[in-house]
Design a protein around this motif. Structure first.
Motif, PDB file in Angstrom:
ATOM      1  N   ILE B 109       0.842  -1.208   0.000  1.00  8.23           N
ATOM      2  CA  ILE B 109       0.000   0.000   0.000  1.00  8.23           C
ATOM      3  C   ILE B 109       0.874   1.253   0.000  1.00  8.23           C
ATOM      4  CG2 ILE B 109      -1.728   1.319   1.309  1.00  8.23           C
ATOM      5  CD1 ILE B 109      -2.932  -1.344   2.210  1.00  8.23           C
ATOM      6  N   LYS B 110       1.921   1.249   0.836  1.00 12.81           N
ATOM      7  CA  LYS B 110       2.824   2.413   0.920  1.00 12.81           C
ATOM      8  C   LYS B 110       3.470   2.700  -0.438  1.00 12.81           C
ATOM      9  CE  LYS B 110       4.607   5.576   3.659  1.00 12.81           C
ATOM     10  NZ  LYS B 110       3.726   6.497   4.387  1.00 12.81           N
ATOM     11  N   GLN B 111       3.769   1.625  -1.171  1.00 15.58           N
ATOM     12  CA  GLN B 111       4.408   1.782  -2.471  1.00 15.58           C
ATOM     13  C   GLN B 111       3.438   2.392  -3.494  1.00 15.58           C
ATOM     14  OE1 GLN B 111       6.150  -1.931  -3.579  1.00 15.58           O
ATOM     15  NE2 GLN B 111       7.975  -0.916  -4.428  1.00 15.58           N
ATOM     16  N   LYS B 112       2.182   1.908  -3.447  1.00 13.65           N
ATOM     17  CA  LYS B 112       1.183   2.393  -4.400  1.00 13.65           C
ATOM     18  C   LYS B 112       0.649   3.766  -4.019  1.00 13.65           C
ATOM     19  CE  LYS B 112      -0.779  -0.980  -7.323  1.00 13.65           C
ATOM     20  NZ  LYS B 112      -1.940  -1.082  -8.225  1.00 13.65           N
ATOM     21  N   TYR B 113       0.654   4.060  -2.718  1.00 10.88           N
ATOM     22  CA  TYR B 113       0.041   5.297  -2.227  1.00 10.88           C
ATOM     23  C   TYR B 113       0.902   5.879  -1.107  1.00 10.88           C
ATOM     24  CZ  TYR B 113      -3.724   8.504  -0.947  1.00 10.88           C
ATOM     25  OH  TYR B 113      -4.474   9.635  -0.707  1.00 10.88           O
ATOM     26  N   PRO B 114       2.010   6.525  -1.478  1.00  7.21           N
ATOM     27  CA  PRO B 114       2.979   6.974  -0.465  1.00  7.21           C
ATOM     28  C   PRO B 114       2.414   7.955   0.564  1.00  7.21           C
ATOM     29  CG  PRO B 114       3.908   7.130  -2.687  1.00  7.21           C
ATOM     30  CD  PRO B 114       2.445   6.850  -2.846  1.00  7.21           C
ATOM     31  N   GLU B 115       1.330   8.669   0.257  1.00  5.79           N
ATOM     32  CA  GLU B 115       0.742   9.603   1.225  1.00  5.79           C
ATOM     33  C   GLU B 115       0.070   8.881   2.394  1.00  5.79           C
ATOM     34  OE1 GLU B 115       0.178   9.392  -2.193  1.00  5.79           O
ATOM     35  OE2 GLU B 115      -1.250  11.011  -2.615  1.00  5.79           O
ATOM     36  N   CYS B 116      -0.050   7.558   2.311  1.00  4.47           N
ATOM     37  CA  CYS B 116      -0.737   6.848   3.398  1.00  4.47           C
ATOM     38  C   CYS B 116       0.055   6.980   4.698  1.00  4.47           C
ATOM     39  CB  CYS B 116      -0.969   5.386   3.044  1.00  4.47           C
ATOM     40  SG  CYS B 116       0.410   4.308   3.376  1.00  4.47           S
ATOM     41  N   VAL B 117      -0.661   6.875   5.802  1.00  3.81           N
ATOM     42  CA  VAL B 117      -0.052   6.976   7.129  1.00  3.81           C
ATOM     43  C   VAL B 117       0.075   5.556   7.662  1.00  3.81           C
ATOM     44  CG1 VAL B 117      -0.345   7.881   9.464  1.00  3.81           C
ATOM     45  CG2 VAL B 117      -1.242   9.166   7.493  1.00  3.81           C
ATOM     46  N   SER B 118       1.295   5.087   7.871  1.00  3.94           N
ATOM     47  CA  SER B 118       1.452   3.696   8.283  1.00  3.94           C
ATOM     48  C   SER B 118       1.932   3.598   9.727  1.00  3.94           C
ATOM     49  CB  SER B 118       2.412   2.977   7.340  1.00  3.94           C
ATOM     50  OG  SER B 118       3.655   3.628   7.312  1.00  3.94           O
ATOM     51  N   VAL B 119       1.225   2.774  10.484  1.00  4.12           N
ATOM     52  CA  VAL B 119       1.517   2.610  11.910  1.00  4.12           C
ATOM     53  C   VAL B 119       1.928   1.161  12.163  1.00  4.12           C
ATOM     54  CG1 VAL B 119       0.597   2.800  14.258  1.00  4.12           C
ATOM     55  CG2 VAL B 119      -0.224   4.356  12.468  1.00  4.12           C
ATOM     56  N   PHE B 120       3.072   1.003  12.774  1.00  2.00           N
ATOM     57  CA  PHE B 120       3.601  -0.323  13.091  1.00  2.00           C
ATOM     58  C   PHE B 120       3.269  -0.619  14.551  1.00  2.00           C
ATOM     59  CE2 PHE B 120       6.796  -3.434  14.163  1.00  2.00           C
ATOM     60  CZ  PHE B 120       7.054  -4.116  12.983  1.00  2.00           C
ATOM     61  N   LEU B 121       2.476  -1.641  14.780  1.00  3.80           N
ATOM     62  CA  LEU B 121       2.122  -1.998  16.153  1.00  3.80           C
ATOM     63  C   LEU B 121       3.136  -3.028  16.644  1.00  3.80           C
ATOM     64  CD1 LEU B 121      -0.166  -1.256  18.166  1.00  3.80           C
ATOM     65  CD2 LEU B 121      -1.229  -3.435  17.546  1.00  3.80           C
ATOM     66  N   MET B 122       3.788  -2.710  17.731  1.00  4.97           N
ATOM     67  CA  MET B 122       4.907  -3.501  18.232  1.00  4.97           C
ATOM     68  C   MET B 122       4.489  -4.228  19.498  1.00  4.97           C
ATOM     69  SD  MET B 122       8.221  -3.531  17.362  1.00  4.97           S
ATOM     70  CE  MET B 122       9.901  -3.578  17.962  1.00  4.97           C
ATOM     71  N   PRO B 123       4.685  -5.560  19.558  1.00  5.15           N
ATOM     72  CA  PRO B 123       4.450  -6.226  20.838  1.00  5.15           C
ATOM     73  C   PRO B 123       5.504  -5.722  21.818  1.00  5.15           C
ATOM     74  CG  PRO B 123       5.537  -7.710  19.300  1.00  5.15           C
ATOM     75  CD  PRO B 123       5.245  -6.448  18.543  1.00  5.15           C
TER      76      PRO B 123
END
Lengths: 201, 201
Positions: B109-123
């Motif tokens: 998704i980030k590659q196709k739509y770089p404006e996206c906001v990506s959140v990494f949930l970490m244990p």
């Protein structure tokens, strides 16, 4: 030690910076404030090292020449400056530092410390801005016109900032500033050490 | 019309994505979900256009060849994909769209739509991750070891994301995701039209 955030709240006069700044610091007592140097005389009740560091013009000039300031300003023939060393020390110790400052000052800080988080507080409209400035009752028509004119050119400088908060309602604006600070703490770039330490285990 | 945000919640399995995703959407009912295409058979109660769009393998392959997907995945011989057009339509209409997705999907998704906001949930730690995976009681020792190994290599991919949220406590993590969404709405780059319109007046 995770480095602290430097957060700058700015905007044209009449945007409501003071109100929002005080509300944010009241909600977040762990945010550190910075103490400015000034060449003006202490007013009643103002204490050295609490409200300002009071310095002579000569001392101020020496500090400025030595590059000791994060930003400087001249207001009504008095000089003001934010000493850089204590701010950087607080950040290194993991404390978040929060500034309320005019647009020229915010731009100086961003230039010296690009990792800072800058928030532009926007009055909801020019009509409201004018109303707020009038409401203070401290300006005559001429200086009011000057202030509104300069607010307009200040507004046009929004692009140097990271975030914009529309101050239609001080409580909502305060909440947004707090959310921005919280979100910035979650930026990947500000958490690499913690992540790498976890991955090593 | 101010464009909506595309927000992606991702992380290794066992990080608690599902719990946090559901809590965020419960708090923010205006966040739109996306409906995936799948080639697997509908399960009891699953409705076309509500839970999934059910398609044949041939239909799926055709869509994929036409570049109609934002991301695709193969899980246990079944194909899944997120149709791009409805997501982009929701964004254009000013709606925020919120995804819960694995790391491979988030990266697509980030590659196709770089404006996206990506959140990494970490244990919070590998110990907790292992405990959570065990707690599900759905894995034998071997597949558990595989899952933990792949979680480790997934964690190492954090750098492709914008934000990291440590899920020590689901309620705190939920609050942080909501704060990130709120802060992203205040980004200067997402408000230029509104500002310019105000300056024109």
């Amino acid at each position: 030690m995770k480095k602290g955030l430097l957060i700058v709240l700015s905007g044209p006069s009449g945007a409501g910076k003071g109100t929002v700044y005080n509300a944010v610091t009241a909600c977040c007592p762990m945010l550190k404030k910075s103490i400015s140097v000034t060449t003006r005389k202490p007013r009643n009740g103002e204490q050295e090292g609490v409200h300002y560091y009071f310095r002579t013009v000569e001392e101020y000039r020496k500090m400025k020449a030595n590059g000791e300031f994060l930003e400087t300003a001249e207001v009504y023939k008095n000089f003001y400056g934010t000493p850089q060393a204590p701010v950087f020390r607080m950040l290194e110790e993991g404390n978040d530092v929060f500034f309320e400052i005019d647009i020229a000052g915010a731009k100086q800080i961003k230039q010296k410390y690009p990792e800072c988080v800058s928030v532009f507080l926007m009055p909801p409209s020019f009509a409201v801005l004018e109303q707020r400035l009038r409401g203070r009752g401290t300006e005559d028509e001429e200086s009011l016109a000057t202030r509104i004119g300069s607010a307009r050119s200040e507004l046009a400088q929004y692009a140097c900032f990271d975030y914009i908060v529309f101050n239609d309602d001080a409580q909502a604006a305060t909440k947004q500033v707090i959310e921005i600070i919280a979100a910035e703490r979650c930026k990947i770039s500000r958490n690499e050490q913690t992540i790498l330490k976890m991955l090593e285990k």
